[in-house]
Motif scaffolding. Structure first.
Motif, PDB file in Angstrom:
ATOM      1  N   GLN A  72       0.828  -1.211   0.000  1.00 32.27           N
ATOM      2  CA  GLN A  72       0.000   0.000   0.000  1.00 32.27           C
ATOM      3  C   GLN A  72       0.863   1.262   0.000  1.00 32.27           C
ATOM      4  N   VAL A  73       2.003   1.205   0.671  1.00 29.32           N
ATOM      5  CA  VAL A  73       2.922   2.347   0.691  1.00 29.32           C
ATOM      6  C   VAL A  73       3.456   2.600  -0.721  1.00 29.32           C
ATOM      7  N   MET A  74       3.786   1.536  -1.447  1.00 30.63           N
ATOM      8  CA  MET A  74       4.283   1.689  -2.812  1.00 30.63           C
ATOM      9  C   MET A  74       3.205   2.268  -3.728  1.00 30.63           C
ATOM     10  N   VAL A  75       1.977   1.849  -3.549  1.00 31.07           N
ATOM     11  CA  VAL A  75       0.881   2.383  -4.362  1.00 31.07           C
ATOM     12  C   VAL A  75       0.696   3.874  -4.068  1.00 31.07           C
ATOM     13  N   THR A  76       0.707   4.238  -2.796  1.00 30.70           N
ATOM     14  CA  THR A  76       0.539   5.646  -2.416  1.00 30.70           C
ATOM     15  C   THR A  76       1.679   6.497  -2.966  1.00 30.70           C
ATOM     16  N   ALA A  77       2.916   6.006  -2.851  1.00 25.76           N
ATOM     17  CA  ALA A  77       4.067   6.749  -3.371  1.00 25.76           C
ATOM     18  C   ALA A  77       3.985   6.906  -4.881  1.00 25.76           C
ATOM     19  N   SER A  78       3.538   5.866  -5.573  1.00 25.86           N
ATOM     20  CA  SER A  78       3.389   5.947  -7.033  1.00 25.86           C
ATOM     21  C   SER A  78       2.324   6.953  -7.435  1.00 25.86           C
ATOM     22  N   LEU A  79       1.219   6.954  -6.707  1.00 24.94           N
ATOM     23  CA  LEU A  79       0.162   7.924  -7.003  1.00 24.94           C
ATOM     24  C   LEU A  79       0.654   9.350  -6.796  1.00 24.94           C
ATOM     25  N   ALA A  81       3.778  10.432  -6.870  1.00 32.78           N
ATOM     26  CA  ALA A  81       4.861  10.794  -7.780  1.00 32.78           C
ATOM     27  C   ALA A  81       4.433  10.894  -9.235  1.00 32.78           C
ATOM     28  N   TYR A  82       3.462  10.090  -9.662  1.00 37.55           N
ATOM     29  CA  TYR A  82       3.121  10.038 -11.079  1.00 37.55           C
ATOM     30  C   TYR A  82       1.736  10.610 -11.402  1.00 37.55           C
ATOM     31  N   ILE A  83       0.743  10.214 -10.665  1.00 39.46           N
ATOM     32  CA  ILE A  83      -0.626  10.588 -11.004  1.00 39.46           C
ATOM     33  C   ILE A  83      -0.911  12.053 -10.683  1.00 39.46           C
ATOM     34  N   LEU A  84      -0.525  12.511  -9.494  1.00 38.69           N
ATOM     35  CA  LEU A  84      -0.809  13.890  -9.091  1.00 38.69           C
ATOM     36  C   LEU A  84      -0.266  14.914 -10.091  1.00 38.69           C
ATOM     37  N   PRO A  85       1.005  14.849 -10.507  1.00 41.30           N
ATOM     38  CA  PRO A  85       1.489  15.829 -11.482  1.00 41.30           C
ATOM     39  C   PRO A  85       0.762  15.765 -12.828  1.00 41.30           C
ATOM     40  N   GLY A 117       2.172  20.109  -9.694  1.00 44.60           N
ATOM     41  CA  GLY A 117       1.943  18.734  -9.246  1.00 44.60           C
ATOM     42  C   GLY A 117       3.200  18.090  -8.693  1.00 44.60           C
ATOM     43  N   LEU A 118       4.352  18.337  -9.341  1.00 43.78           N
ATOM     44  CA  LEU A 118       5.620  17.804  -8.831  1.00 43.78           C
ATOM     45  C   LEU A 118       5.969  18.439  -7.486  1.00 43.78           C
ATOM     46  N   PHE A 119       5.757  19.748  -7.371  1.00 44.65           N
ATOM     47  CA  PHE A 119       5.994  20.436  -6.111  1.00 44.65           C
ATOM     48  C   PHE A 119       5.052  19.896  -5.023  1.00 44.65           C
ATOM     49  N   GLY A 120       3.777  19.712  -5.381  1.00 42.76           N
ATOM     50  CA  GLY A 120       2.796  19.180  -4.426  1.00 42.76           C
ATOM     51  C   GLY A 120       3.157  17.780  -3.961  1.00 42.76           C
TER      52      GLY A 120
END
Length: 169
Positions: A72-79, A81-85, A117-120
């Motif tokens: 779950q930590v990996m999924v959250t980190a991926s979201l 790092a990639y999805i938000l920006p 998004g990257l800053f966020g």
């Protein structure tokens, strides 16, 4: 849980610093000998990463340990790092289009959305609470395999005895 082997490079009674080699996906691919991406990966070499973890198993320098991160930590980190920006970039581009901006202006606004998004994502993952959430866990020490014992019987035959480790339930 995603697990990785690491080596203890420094230790105190309270904390250890472990080093794990960062591997590219190319290291497990069967076609790495004929792949250009693998060649580029080899050119830049393997990165080493050191992490500070609590010394809960009284580990010492040179020992091998297993560290892990929850799925779950990996999924959250991926979201983060990639999805938000990407989502912020698309939303910014749509907003620029709705306001009737030119293509050049839309591209600039989309780029600003991506940077926001990257800053966020950086802000989201940099606070202390989230750093503890993303911190790998020290799972266990790797115990070395015992050496086989050689015994000679009456007929000069050699018998090998090896202790078979058993896991506790």
């Amino acid at each position: 849980m995603i697990e990785e082997t690491a080596t203890v490079v420094d230790a105190t009674p309270d904390h250890i610093w472990v080093e794990a080699r960062a591997r590219s996906a190319c290291s497990s691919c069967g076609t790495q000998d004929s792949c250009a991406t693998s060649s580029v990966s080899k050119l830049f070499g393997m990165r080493r990463q050191q992490l500070r973890l609590p010394n809960q198993f009284a580990s010492s320098v040179g020992e091998q340990v297993i560290i892990g991160v929850e799925d779950q930590v990996m999924v959250t980190a991926s979201l983060a790092a990639y999805i938000l920006p990407v989502v912020l970039m698309i939303v910014a581009a749509i907003a620029a289009d709705i306001y009737g901006m030119s293509d050049k202006q839309q591209a600039i606004v989309a780029l600003l959305g991506l940077l926001l998004g990257l800053f966020g994502a950086g802000v989201l993952t940099s606070n202390r609470l989230m750093q503890r959430y993303f911190q790998p866990q020290l799972l266990r020490k790797i115990t070395p395999h015992p050496q086989p014992l050689s015994l000679k019987g009456r007929g000069e035959q050699e018998f090998l005895l090896q202790e078979i480790p058993h896991e506790r339930s």
